[in-house]
Motif scaffolding. Structure first.
Motif, PDB file in Angstrom:
ATOM      1  N   PHE A 109     -26.908  97.034  29.636  1.00 40.52           N
ATOM      2  CA  PHE A 109     -26.296  98.123  28.881  1.00 40.52           C
ATOM      3  C   PHE A 109     -25.619  97.554  27.642  1.00 40.52           C
ATOM      4  N   ILE A 110     -25.965  98.109  26.482  1.00 38.76           N
ATOM      5  CA  ILE A 110     -25.494  97.583  25.207  1.00 38.76           C
ATOM      6  C   ILE A 110     -24.836  98.707  24.412  1.00 38.76           C
ATOM      7  N   GLN A 111     -23.649  98.434  23.874  1.00 40.85           N
ATOM      8  CA  GLN A 111     -22.956  99.444  23.070  1.00 40.85           C
ATOM      9  C   GLN A 111     -23.547  99.451  21.665  1.00 40.85           C
ATOM     10  N   GLY A 112     -23.972 100.620  21.202  1.00 45.81           N
ATOM     11  CA  GLY A 112     -24.538 100.700  19.859  1.00 45.81           C
ATOM     12  C   GLY A 112     -25.061 102.086  19.554  1.00 45.81           C
ATOM     13  N   GLU A 113     -25.431 102.290  18.284  1.00 40.63           N
ATOM     14  CA  GLU A 113     -26.001 103.550  17.797  1.00 40.63           C
ATOM     15  C   GLU A 113     -27.506 103.343  17.601  1.00 40.63           C
ATOM     16  N   SER A 114     -28.229 104.441  17.328  1.00 39.01           N
ATOM     17  CA  SER A 114     -29.681 104.310  17.173  1.00 39.01           C
ATOM     18  C   SER A 114     -30.046 103.366  16.014  1.00 39.01           C
ATOM     19  N   GLU A 115     -29.212 103.346  14.955  1.00 38.05           N
ATOM     20  CA  GLU A 115     -29.539 102.470  13.815  1.00 38.05           C
ATOM     21  C   GLU A 115     -29.375 100.984  14.156  1.00 38.05           C
ATOM     22  N   ASP A 116     -28.684 100.670  15.277  1.00 37.67           N
ATOM     23  CA  ASP A 116     -28.527  99.268  15.699  1.00 37.67           C
ATOM     24  C   ASP A 116     -29.749  98.751  16.462  1.00 37.67           C
ATOM     25  N   LEU A 117     -30.652  99.668  16.853  1.00 36.70           N
ATOM     26  CA  LEU A 117     -31.765  99.283  17.730  1.00 36.70           C
ATOM     27  C   LEU A 117     -32.603  98.110  17.221  1.00 36.70           C
ATOM     28  N   PRO A 118     -33.021  98.086  15.933  1.00 36.85           N
ATOM     29  CA  PRO A 118     -33.869  96.969  15.495  1.00 36.85           C
ATOM     30  C   PRO A 118     -33.207  95.598  15.686  1.00 36.85           C
ATOM     31  N   ARG A 119     -31.870  95.553  15.665  1.00 38.69           N
ATOM     32  CA  ARG A 119     -31.164  94.281  15.897  1.00 38.69           C
ATOM     33  C   ARG A 119     -31.121  93.939  17.383  1.00 38.69           C
ATOM     34  N   ILE A 120     -31.240  94.963  18.233  1.00 39.64           N
ATOM     35  CA  ILE A 120     -31.100  94.758  19.681  1.00 39.64           C
ATOM     36  C   ILE A 120     -32.433  94.393  20.315  1.00 39.64           C
ATOM     37  N   VAL A 121     -33.509  95.040  19.868  1.00 40.96           N
ATOM     38  CA  VAL A 121     -34.778  94.907  20.588  1.00 40.96           C
ATOM     39  C   VAL A 121     -35.964  95.179  19.661  1.00 40.96           C
ATOM     40  N   GLN A 122     -37.110  94.556  19.977  1.00 40.70           N
ATOM     41  CA  GLN A 122     -38.340  94.735  19.197  1.00 40.70           C
ATOM     42  C   GLN A 122     -39.519  94.880  20.155  1.00 40.70           C
ATOM     43  N   ASN A 123     -40.633  95.425  19.657  1.00 44.85           N
ATOM     44  CA  ASN A 123     -41.882  95.456  20.427  1.00 44.85           C
ATOM     45  C   ASN A 123     -41.724  96.130  21.793  1.00 44.85           C
ATOM     46  N   VAL A 124     -41.054  97.260  21.782  1.00 43.82           N
ATOM     47  CA  VAL A 124     -40.741  97.998  23.011  1.00 43.82           C
ATOM     48  C   VAL A 124     -41.963  98.812  23.447  1.00 43.82           C
ATOM     49  N   ASP A 125     -42.186  98.882  24.762  1.00 41.87           N
ATOM     50  CA  ASP A 125     -43.311  99.671  25.290  1.00 41.87           C
ATOM     51  C   ASP A 125     -42.998 101.162  25.305  1.00 41.87           C
ATOM     52  N   MET A 126     -41.716 101.478  25.582  1.00 47.62           N
ATOM     53  CA  MET A 126     -41.365 102.886  25.772  1.00 47.62           C
ATOM     54  C   MET A 126     -39.886 103.099  25.454  1.00 47.62           C
ATOM     55  N   ALA A 127     -39.591 104.224  24.784  1.00 44.98           N
ATOM     56  CA  ALA A 127     -38.192 104.574  24.501  1.00 44.98           C
ATOM     57  C   ALA A 127     -37.943 106.009  24.940  1.00 44.98           C
ATOM     58  N   PHE A 128     -36.789 106.234  25.547  1.00 43.43           N
ATOM     59  CA  PHE A 128     -36.361 107.572  25.960  1.00 43.43           C
ATOM     60  C   PHE A 128     -35.118 107.960  25.172  1.00 43.43           C
ATOM     61  N   PHE A 129     -35.030 109.261  24.838  1.00 48.31           N
ATOM     62  CA  PHE A 129     -33.842 109.783  24.156  1.00 48.31           C
ATOM     63  C   PHE A 129     -33.655 111.196  24.692  1.00 48.31           C
ATOM     64  N   CYS A 130     -32.927 111.301  25.794  1.00 53.02           N
ATOM     65  CA  CYS A 130     -32.923 112.557  26.555  1.00 53.02           C
ATOM     66  C   CYS A 130     -31.734 113.447  26.210  1.00 53.02           C
ATOM     67  N   ASN A 131     -32.033 114.716  25.959  1.00 51.44           N
ATOM     68  CA  ASN A 131     -31.020 115.765  25.818  1.00 51.44           C
ATOM     69  C   ASN A 131     -30.014 115.499  24.703  1.00 51.44           C
ATOM     70  N   ALA A 132     -30.469 114.848  23.628  1.00 54.63           N
ATOM     71  CA  ALA A 132     -29.543 114.564  22.525  1.00 54.63           C
ATOM     72  C   ALA A 132     -30.190 114.662  21.151  1.00 54.63           C
ATOM     73  N   ILE A 133     -31.493 114.838  21.066  1.00 56.32           N
ATOM     74  CA  ILE A 133     -32.164 114.828  19.758  1.00 56.32           C
ATOM     75  C   ILE A 133     -31.631 115.956  18.861  1.00 56.32           C
ATOM     76  N   HIS A 134     -31.207 117.074  19.468  1.00 57.78           N
ATOM     77  CA  HIS A 134     -30.673 118.193  18.681  1.00 57.78           C
ATOM     78  C   HIS A 134     -29.363 117.833  17.969  1.00 57.78           C
ATOM     79  N   LEU A 135     -28.684 116.783  18.428  1.00 58.13           N
ATOM     80  CA  LEU A 135     -27.416 116.381  17.807  1.00 58.13           C
ATOM     81  C   LEU A 135     -27.627 115.501  16.577  1.00 58.13           C
ATOM     82  N   VAL A 136     -28.852 115.015  16.394  1.00 56.96           N
ATOM     83  CA  VAL A 136     -29.137 114.099  15.289  1.00 56.96           C
ATOM     84  C   VAL A 136     -29.437 114.910  14.030  1.00 56.96           C
TER      85      VAL A 136
END
Length: 286
Positions: free
Chosen positions: A102-129
């Motif tokens: 578990f890592i504290q961060g925002e969606s814009e921090d993702l490229p610094r956290i991880v690369q070449n991901v097989d799958m990403a989930f973003f549940c019940n929050a896309i309407h807030l973006v």
């Protein structure tokens, strides 16, 4: 997304709502729909899966359970801006004997956290973006070619089942009436606009996915029945309170919404209110 966490917002969390059975099942269906795309891939191939805005880990646990059921190995990473939510998520995964980072961060921090991901989930929050296209591009950037992105929402054009709009109007009206009676000095503010929630249609989402770098999009809409108790729990969540009764102190707003939801249900003679959930699975350009 930049949602501000405070000691007070930590008392008015999404967790009680997320604990309801229908919520677990709607998200489990999305997880299963996304993981079904891995069927053709060798089982021994380890996966990297990210659960964005993971909160207290309700969906992270579902992903871990489903991976175990399918006999798949994965590096599972939950990302969220709230330190308190992540602490709870970590604790609940440990209690179940499951592994996740578990890592504290925002969606814009993702490229610094991880690369070449097989799958990403973003549940019940896309309407807030606010800027969904940029968010989709950021997610596409961390996915491998052919990677999968799954998200869902019950705040979109088409979420209201015909005839249920009266319930929402009455709930708000009764809450404002309760405030007038018990706290005549407190009124919802017209100036304080809660974070704007832009409701899109499924077609608008499909266009954004394609513009964001996704070649194929599967969309399903599922109807769920939400009990008055569950609506009451949603009315205890700080973001919902700010949206329904902007400018009202959270403890008083929560109380107003709790009293009002049962009054509205009684007046309309309903114990539950149906709502549509939009489930979206998109595949990144290969």
């Amino acid at each position: 997304m930049g949602l501000i966490e405070t000691e007070e917002t930590n008392q008015f969390t999404f967790e009680p709502f997320a604990a309801h059975h229908f919520y677990t099942e709607i998200n489990r269906a999305l997880v299963q729909q996304a993981l079904a795309h891995l069927e053709g891939q060798p089982r021994e191939q380890p996966l990297t899966i990210v659960d964005m805005a993971c909160g207290t880990g309700a969906v992270t646990r579902l992903i871990a359970e489903e991976l175990t059921r399918r006999g798949r190995q994965a590096r599972l990473i939950g990302v969220d801006p709230s330190a308190e939510a992540l602490r709870r998520a970590h604790k609940s995964m440990e209690a179940l004997g499951m592994q996740a980072e578990f890592i504290q961060g925002e969606s814009e921090d993702l490229p610094r956290i991880v690369q070449n991901v097989d799958m990403a989930f973003f549940c019940n929050a896309i309407h807030l973006v606010a800027d969904k296209l940029t968010a989709f591009r950021q997610i596409a950037a961390i996915l491998r070619p052919g990677g999968i992105f799954a998200c869902n929402s019950a705040f979109y054009e088409g979420t209201y089942v015909a005839g249920t709009e009266r319930f929402y109007r009455m709930w708000t009206r009764r809450a404002v009436g309760w405030l007038r009676k018990t706290h005549p000095d407190i009124r919802p503010s017209r100036e304080t606009k809660a974070q704007a929630m832009q409701w899109l249609s499924p077609e608008e989402y499909a266009t954004l996915f394609r513009d964001g770098g996704f070649s194929r999009v599967e969309m399903t809409q599922r109807q769920v029945s939400i009990s008055l108790d569950a609506w009451k729990d949603l009315g205890q969540y700080w973001l919902f309170i700010e949206g329904a009764l902007p400018g009202v102190p959270l403890p008083i707003g929560a109380q107003a919404l709790a009293v009002a939801v049962y009054e509205a249900g009684q007046e309309l003679g309903v114990q539950e209110v149906p709502r549509m959930w939009l489930q979206m699975v998109a595949i990144k350009d290969a």
